[in-house]
Design a protein around this motif. Structure first.
Motif, mmCIF file in Angstrom:
data_model
loop_
_atom_site.group_PDB
_atom_site.id
_atom_site.type_symbol
_atom_site.label_atom_id
_atom_site.label_comp_id
_atom_site.label_asym_id
_atom_site.label_seq_id
_atom_site.Cartn_x
_atom_site.Cartn_y
_atom_site.Cartn_z
ATOM 1 N N MET A 86 -9.010 14.536 -6.113
ATOM 2 C CA MET A 86 -8.340 14.743 -4.826
ATOM 3 C C MET A 86 -8.261 13.421 -4.064
ATOM 4 S SD MET A 86 -8.891 18.352 -3.012
ATOM 5 C CE MET A 86 -10.632 18.549 -3.031
ATOM 6 N N PHE A 87 -7.065 13.103 -3.581
ATOM 7 C CA PHE A 87 -6.841 11.835 -2.869
ATOM 8 C C PHE A 87 -7.063 12.033 -1.367
ATOM 9 C CE2 PHE A 87 -3.432 9.756 -0.310
ATOM 10 C CZ PHE A 87 -3.988 8.484 -0.259
ATOM 11 N N HIS A 88 -7.825 11.116 -0.761
ATOM 12 C CA HIS A 88 -8.097 11.205 0.678
ATOM 13 C C HIS A 88 -7.414 10.068 1.457
ATOM 14 C CE1 HIS A 88 -10.191 12.512 4.257
ATOM 15 N NE2 HIS A 88 -10.672 11.296 4.433
ATOM 16 N N CYS A 89 -7.727 8.814 1.111
ATOM 17 C CA CYS A 89 -7.108 7.673 1.806
ATOM 18 C C CYS A 89 -7.191 6.433 0.907
ATOM 19 C CB CYS A 89 -7.795 7.413 3.156
ATOM 20 S SG CYS A 89 -9.527 6.909 3.013
ATOM 21 N N THR A 90 -6.653 5.323 1.382
ATOM 22 C CA THR A 90 -6.579 4.114 0.542
ATOM 23 C C THR A 90 -7.220 2.911 1.243
ATOM 24 O OG1 THR A 90 -4.495 4.955 -0.326
ATOM 25 C CG2 THR A 90 -4.975 2.659 -0.780
ATOM 26 N N THR A 91 -8.033 2.176 0.493
ATOM 27 C CA THR A 91 -8.649 0.939 1.007
ATOM 28 C C THR A 91 -7.837 -0.272 0.526
ATOM 29 O OG1 THR A 91 -10.085 0.855 -0.923
ATOM 30 C CG2 THR A 91 -11.004 1.866 1.067
ATOM 31 N N HIS A 95 4.098 -0.260 -10.017
ATOM 32 C CA HIS A 95 4.489 0.912 -9.232
ATOM 33 C C HIS A 95 3.279 1.377 -8.432
ATOM 34 C CE1 HIS A 95 6.788 4.436 -8.262
ATOM 35 N NE2 HIS A 95 5.860 5.233 -8.740
ATOM 36 N N ASN A 96 3.476 1.722 -7.118
ATOM 37 C CA ASN A 96 2.287 2.068 -6.320
ATOM 38 C C ASN A 96 2.211 3.539 -5.905
ATOM 39 O OD1 ASN A 96 4.110 2.304 -4.236
ATOM 40 N ND2 ASN A 96 3.286 0.651 -2.992
ATOM 41 N N ASP A 97 3.255 4.312 -6.214
ATOM 42 C CA ASP A 97 3.289 5.697 -5.752
ATOM 43 C C ASP A 97 2.524 6.603 -6.727
ATOM 44 O OD1 ASP A 97 3.899 7.941 -4.337
ATOM 45 O OD2 ASP A 97 5.979 8.077 -5.012
ATOM 46 N N ILE A 98 1.233 6.334 -6.851
ATOM 47 C CA ILE A 98 0.424 7.016 -7.869
ATOM 48 C C ILE A 98 -0.919 7.416 -7.265
ATOM 49 C CG2 ILE A 98 -0.939 6.515 -9.971
ATOM 50 C CD1 ILE A 98 1.529 4.970 -10.950
ATOM 51 N N ASN A 99 -1.418 8.573 -7.666
ATOM 52 C CA ASN A 99 -2.755 8.988 -7.236
ATOM 53 C C ASN A 99 -3.786 8.296 -8.120
ATOM 54 O OD1 ASN A 99 -5.093 10.217 -6.519
ATOM 55 N ND2 ASN A 99 -4.466 12.293 -7.029
ATOM 56 N N TRP A 100 -4.412 7.258 -7.569
ATOM 57 C CA TRP A 100 -5.350 6.464 -8.378
ATOM 58 C C TRP A 100 -6.689 7.174 -8.568
ATOM 59 C CZ3 TRP A 100 -3.078 3.165 -11.236
ATOM 60 C CH2 TRP A 100 -1.913 2.561 -10.807
ATOM 61 N N CYS A 101 -6.831 8.366 -7.977
ATOM 62 C CA CYS A 101 -8.044 9.164 -8.204
ATOM 63 C C CYS A 101 -7.997 9.866 -9.564
ATOM 64 C CB CYS A 101 -8.193 10.221 -7.098
ATOM 65 S SG CYS A 101 -8.469 9.496 -5.461
ATOM 66 N N ASN A 141 -7.593 0.591 -3.726
ATOM 67 C CA ASN A 141 -8.384 1.690 -4.309
ATOM 68 C C ASN A 141 -8.252 2.916 -3.417
ATOM 69 O OD1 ASN A 141 -9.801 -0.895 -5.334
ATOM 70 N ND2 ASN A 141 -10.641 0.740 -6.617
ATOM 71 N N ASP A 142 -7.894 4.035 -4.021
ATOM 72 C CA ASP A 142 -7.881 5.285 -3.263
ATOM 73 C C ASP A 142 -9.309 5.786 -3.109
ATOM 74 O OD1 ASP A 142 -5.143 5.270 -2.993
ATOM 75 O OD2 ASP A 142 -4.780 6.522 -4.752
ATOM 76 N N CYS A 143 -9.556 6.563 -2.039
ATOM 77 C CA CYS A 143 -10.849 7.231 -1.878
ATOM 78 C C CYS A 143 -10.653 8.694 -2.265
ATOM 79 C CB CYS A 143 -11.339 7.097 -0.440
ATOM 80 S SG CYS A 143 -11.697 5.370 -0.031
ATOM 81 N N ILE A 171 0.845 -1.209 0.000
ATOM 82 C CA ILE A 171 0.000 0.000 0.000
ATOM 83 C C ILE A 171 0.877 1.256 0.000
ATOM 84 C CG2 ILE A 171 -0.126 0.311 2.505
ATOM 85 C CD1 ILE A 171 -3.145 0.855 2.190
ATOM 86 N N ASP A 172 0.354 2.328 -0.554
ATOM 87 C CA ASP A 172 1.018 3.635 -0.446
ATOM 88 C C ASP A 172 -0.087 4.671 -0.286
ATOM 89 O OD1 ASP A 172 2.354 6.000 -0.633
ATOM 90 O OD2 ASP A 172 3.482 5.495 -2.436
ATOM 91 N N GLY A 173 -0.343 5.059 0.966
ATOM 92 C CA GLY A 173 -1.397 6.054 1.198
ATOM 93 C C GLY A 173 -1.780 6.131 2.662
ATOM 94 N N PHE A 174 -2.769 6.956 2.972
ATOM 95 C CA PHE A 174 -3.299 7.040 4.338
ATOM 96 C C PHE A 174 -4.322 5.921 4.504
ATOM 97 C CE2 PHE A 174 -2.272 11.466 3.072
ATOM 98 C CZ PHE A 174 -1.232 11.684 3.961
HETATM 99 N N1 ABN Z 1 -2.160 5.941 -3.902
HETATM 100 C C1 ABN Z 1 -1.987 6.979 -2.992
HETATM 101 C C2 ABN Z 1 -1.210 8.135 -3.499
HETATM 102 C C3 ABN Z 1 -1.873 9.313 -3.770
HETATM 103 C C4 ABN Z 1 -1.156 10.380 -4.250
HETATM 104 C C5 ABN Z 1 0.218 10.271 -4.465
HETATM 105 C C6 ABN Z 1 0.856 9.076 -4.168
HETATM 106 C C7 ABN Z 1 0.142 7.990 -3.686
#
Ligand code: ABN
Length: 182
Positions: free
Chosen positions: A170-175, A157-163, A129-131, A85-88
């Motif tokens: 806007m990215f809030h958190c990750t499930t 690669h996981n360091d991506i804003n999946w929103c 999945n990002d929220c 995971i990469d996120g809140f």
């Molecule tokens: N997948 C969470 C995230 C959001 C923004 C940037 C990096 C990672």
């Protein structure tokens, strides 16, 4: 002088035969055959799949690793489903492992990791999945990178804003949703 003409005839015939042998139908067929067999054998050669089976590289957390301390607390970065995971963590942001907090919606695209469940020893496919829709939650940042690879290999690669594919990116958190057994 007839021996000279005989000699020239023989040499010429030999040269012509050599050229015909090199560029004739049979040698062309032989070359095509070699290409076909080579093409069939090529996929059987050893192939570097290290991206698929890479070892764990934890940064800022640490998922459930073989023989390591596991936790059943889904608000902790060490919980097994968070191995890539990469996120809140949404469990710290008013959501749950599988549902987004009120006012946000799940990302339309996601990153899928493979994590070991220490309870049954099986590998599970986890969709991260990002929220999306409101700004960053800021609680329980978790960044584990099992089998993750740098950004030039986007699929791993996981360091991506999946929103990015949602109306509000806007990215809030990750499930961390189980989508199958590996
Ligand atoms: N997948 C969470 C995230 C959001 C923004 C940037 C990096 C990672």
């Amino acid at each position: 002088m007839s021996w000279i003409t005989d000699f020239i005839d023989k040499q010429t015939e030999r040269a012509v035969r050599k050229v015909a042998h090199r560029h004739g139908r049979r040698s062309a067929l032989a070359r095509i055959g070699t290409g076909l067999i080579g093409g069939a054998l090529l996929p059987m050669l050893p192939f570097d799949r290290s991206g698929q089976f890479g070892s764990a590289h934890a940064a800022g957390g640490g998922g459930a690793k073989a023989g390591g301390a596991a936790t059943e607390d889904a608000t902790k970065c060490e919980y097994w489903r968070y191995c890539a995971i990469d996120g809140f963590l949404c469990t710290c942001c008013g959501g749950s492992l599988t549902s987004c907090p009120a006012g946000t919606e799940p990302s339309k695209v996601s990153w899928v990791g493979t994590c070991l469940n220490p309870k049954d020893g099986r590998q599970y496919l986890i969709s991260y999945n990002d929220c999306c829709g409101i700004n960053s939650c800021g609680n329980c940042l978790c960044n584990n990178n099992e089998r993750e690879r740098p950004g030039y290999r986007l699929g791993v690669h996981n360091d991506i804003n999946w929103c990015m594919a949602n109306n509000n990116s806007m990215f809030h958190c990750t499930t961390s949703i189980i989508v199958g057994v590996a």
